[in-house]
Design a protein around this motif. Structure first.
Motif, PDB file in Angstrom:
ATOM      1  N   ASP A 102      63.317  53.758  81.826  1.00 43.16           N
ATOM      2  CA  ASP A 102      62.863  54.414  80.509  1.00 43.16           C
ATOM      3  C   ASP A 102      62.538  53.194  79.399  1.00 43.16           C
ATOM      4  OD1 ASP A 102      64.810  53.172  79.090  1.00 43.16           O
ATOM      5  OD2 ASP A 102      66.570  55.711  78.718  1.00 43.16           O
ATOM      6  N   GLU A 103      62.418  54.180  78.237  1.00 42.27           N
ATOM      7  CA  GLU A 103      61.814  52.397  77.177  1.00 42.27           C
ATOM      8  C   GLU A 103      62.463  51.772  76.560  1.00 42.27           C
ATOM      9  OE1 GLU A 103      60.486  55.305  73.456  1.00 42.27           O
ATOM     10  OE2 GLU A 103      61.453  56.979  74.354  1.00 42.27           O
ATOM     11  N   ASP A 105      50.938  48.552  79.758  1.00 38.32           N
ATOM     12  CA  ASP A 105      51.664  49.012  81.393  1.00 38.32           C
ATOM     13  C   ASP A 105      52.793  47.930  81.222  1.00 38.32           C
ATOM     14  OD1 ASP A 105      50.662  52.000  81.502  1.00 38.32           O
ATOM     15  OD2 ASP A 105      49.814  51.378  83.504  1.00 38.32           O
ATOM     16  N   ILE A 106      52.502  46.790  81.311  1.00 39.63           N
ATOM     17  CA  ILE A 106      53.176  45.719  81.522  1.00 39.63           C
ATOM     18  C   ILE A 106      54.260  45.525  80.640  1.00 39.63           C
ATOM     19  CG2 ILE A 106      54.041  42.945  81.790  1.00 39.63           C
ATOM     20  CD1 ILE A 106      50.773  42.702  82.356  1.00 39.63           C
ATOM     21  N   THR A 146      60.826  45.220  78.348  1.00 39.11           N
ATOM     22  CA  THR A 146      62.394  45.550  77.518  1.00 39.11           C
ATOM     23  C   THR A 146      63.531  45.508  78.889  1.00 39.11           C
ATOM     24  OG1 THR A 146      61.789  47.345  76.753  1.00 39.11           O
ATOM     25  CG2 THR A 146      63.693  46.221  76.027  1.00 39.11           C
ATOM     26  N   TYR A 147      62.831  46.325  79.816  1.00 36.26           N
ATOM     27  CA  TYR A 147      63.843  45.829  80.867  1.00 36.26           C
ATOM     28  C   TYR A 147      64.333  44.866  81.655  1.00 36.26           C
ATOM     29  CZ  TYR A 147      65.619  46.609  86.145  1.00 36.26           C
ATOM     30  OH  TYR A 147      66.086  46.561  86.728  1.00 36.26           O
ATOM     31  N   SER A 156      66.854  42.079  82.452  1.00 38.39           N
ATOM     32  CA  SER A 156      67.346  41.194  83.221  1.00 38.39           C
ATOM     33  C   SER A 156      67.992  39.953  83.790  1.00 38.39           C
ATOM     34  CB  SER A 156      67.000  42.093  85.133  1.00 38.39           C
ATOM     35  OG  SER A 156      65.989  42.235  84.732  1.00 38.39           O
ATOM     36  N   GLN A 157      67.045  39.398  82.691  1.00 36.15           N
ATOM     37  CA  GLN A 157      67.096  37.834  82.701  1.00 36.15           C
ATOM     38  C   GLN A 157      68.215  37.411  82.326  1.00 36.15           C
ATOM     39  OE1 GLN A 157      63.936  36.338  84.002  1.00 36.15           O
ATOM     40  NE2 GLN A 157      63.447  37.782  84.706  1.00 36.15           N
ATOM     41  N   SER A 158      68.364  37.846  81.235  1.00 31.03           N
ATOM     42  CA  SER A 158      70.436  37.627  80.762  1.00 31.03           C
ATOM     43  C   SER A 158      71.019  37.546  81.601  1.00 31.03           C
ATOM     44  CB  SER A 158      69.859  38.130  79.351  1.00 31.03           C
ATOM     45  OG  SER A 158      69.953  39.736  79.433  1.00 31.03           O
TER      46      SER A 158
END
Lengths: 233, 220
Positions: free
Chosen positions: A71-72, A220-221, A226-227, A231-233
């Motif tokens: 989601d956003e 779209d990108i 946010t996601y 998931s990087q951190s």
């Protein structure tokens, strides 16, 4: 008698009913097979951006790919199937009703311990919908591959977006600048400069379709950022 | 009832002279594309490769034959005031059925043909045969007439597709036929063949050949 209004009306009604029954019957009978074809095509599209283009790869789709819905806020939504999301339709509703909450499908491919994110894109070209899939490296920045398709762009012009020549330009382009800000990838005229990481060359004669691709990428990108950041951190 | 009658009549000679003419005339002397110049649009649009062209030809044939048959069967029941729209309804039913079947069984081809399957409805050959023939003839001859005309259409678009795929991409039915050695010697595929204008040239050449063989079409 055959020219009387009653006869004409009765005849018209009978023909209409017969037509309706035949077509409704055929549509119902053939729907499962048509849906299976569409699903297979979508699976093959998704797999093609991570280089899985074998004849039967789609049969292992569920083993190869993890399907998520986000989601956003960049959270994973439970209980919604990624394949059930009609992104183009959702975006159209969103354009009329700002309160409509968008959800995007995200496909994750894992090989040798490295993840590839596959983003789904939906936009508009000159004549109708365009869509695509974008494979993003684990770093959430480097584009590995992109595929595009369209409903009815002009052959030889806008329709060129689904050729290898156009799609392969996206390889190794970056969506973030040096300061880690989102800049997307622009489809512009004369983007030939060496080392230009955020531009690809547009299609001559297909400006509106090219702009459509640009806008689609940007919109779209962004949603996925946010996601991806999380998931990087 | 009438279908049975025609069958009995035809049983003696395999095909009477008239029936043969129905079948053979549209192949050359009265070809729907090259002589009547009908159905040109789809002949330009779908003929870049042989495979989709083949599917298109079969689809058109199915639609023409079945619609001719059905209309001929009920020709005495159709009120003349709404006959055009009845014909159109019958054609539309058949075309939509064909489209649905293609989507279910040959999805990739159906994607390639895209809107052109739906546009069979507007192909003048179909309605032309209904108005000109099926409305006034028994089902037997109507079927022959339909086969003849759709075969006349089919062989022209197949010939065009053959030329376009061969010279445009060096392939036939998707298989490479022009050897790599030719390309190494400097042979280049003709890009014109891939765009609709290429089909126009090919059709024009076919018409040219046909008219030079058969002088009776020469005007003045």
């Amino acid at each position: 008698m055959r020219s009387s209004n009653n006869y004409v009306l009765t005849f018209a009604v009978i023909i209409t009913v017969v037509a309706a029954v035949l077509l409704a019957g055929a549509a119902t009978l053939l729907k499962p097979m048509q849906d299976a074809n569409r699903k297979k095509e979508k699976q093959e599209n998704i797999l093609s951006v991570v280089g899985k283009t074998g004849e039967n790869d789609y049969k292992q789709f569920d083993q190869l790919i993890t399907s998520l819905v986000i989601d956003e806020n960049g959270d994973v939504v439970e209980g919604v199937k990624a394949f059930d999301i009609d992104l183009a339709m959702d975006k159209r509703i969103k354009s009329k009703d700002a309160n409509h909450k968008l959800q995007y499908p995200l496909y994750v491919f894992e090989e040798n311990g490295k993840k590839t994110y596959i983003l789904q894109l939906a936009g508009v070209g000159l004549w109708g919908p365009i869509w695509g899939y974008l494979a993003l490296d684990e770093d959430g920045n480097t584009i590995k591959q992109a595929v595009f398709d369209h409903k009815g762009e002009t052959p030889g012009l806008g329709a060129e977006i689904n050729t290898d020549a156009f799609e392969s330009q996206f390889q190794n382009k970056l969506i973030l600048n040096e300061n880690n800000e989102f800049v997307s990838v622009q489809v512009t005229k004369g983007a030939k400069a060496e080392g230009e990481m955020h531009q690809v060359d547009a299609i001559s004669g297909g400006t509106i379709t090219s702009n459509g691709v640009s806008n689609m990428l940007k919109e779209d990108i962004q949603f996925y950022l946010t996601y991806l950041n999380k998931s990087q951190s | 009832m009438s279908a049975v009658e025609t069958k009995v009549q035809e049983a003696k000679p395999l095909l009477s002279k008239k029936d043969r003419a129905l079948l053979v005339d549209p192949l050359s002397d009265n070809n729907p594309i090259t002589i009547q110049v009908l159905g040109i649009c789809s002949a330009l649009a779908v003929t870049t490769q042989l495979k989709p062209t083949m599917v298109m030809a079969i689809s058109v044939m199915a639609v023409v034959v079945l619609s001719n048959f059905v209309v001929s069967l009920i020709r005495n029941l159709i009120p003349s005031r709404i006959r055009i729209i009845v014909q159109l309804t019958i054609i539309s039913i058949l075309v939509i059925l064909v489209d649905q079947l293609l989507q279910a069984y040959v999805y990739d081809v159906s994607k390639q043909l895209s809107v052109f399957v739906g546009l069979i409805i507007t192909n003048c050959i179909v309605m032309g045969r209904l108005e000109a023939f099926a409305m006034a003839n028994k089902p037997g001859p109507s079927i022959l007439d339909a086969i003849g005309n759709s075969a006349g259409y089919a062989w022209i678009i197949l010939a065009v597709a053959f030329a376009r795929e061969l010279f445009g991409s060096g392939k036939l039915f998707g298989f490479q036929v022009i050897p790599d050695a030719f390309y190494e010697m400097g042979y280049v595929n003709n890009g014109l063949m891939l765009i609709p204008a290429g089909a126009l040239f090919v059709i024009a050449i076919i018409i040219w050949i046909q008219r030079s063989i058969n002088q009776k079409f020469e005007e003045a």
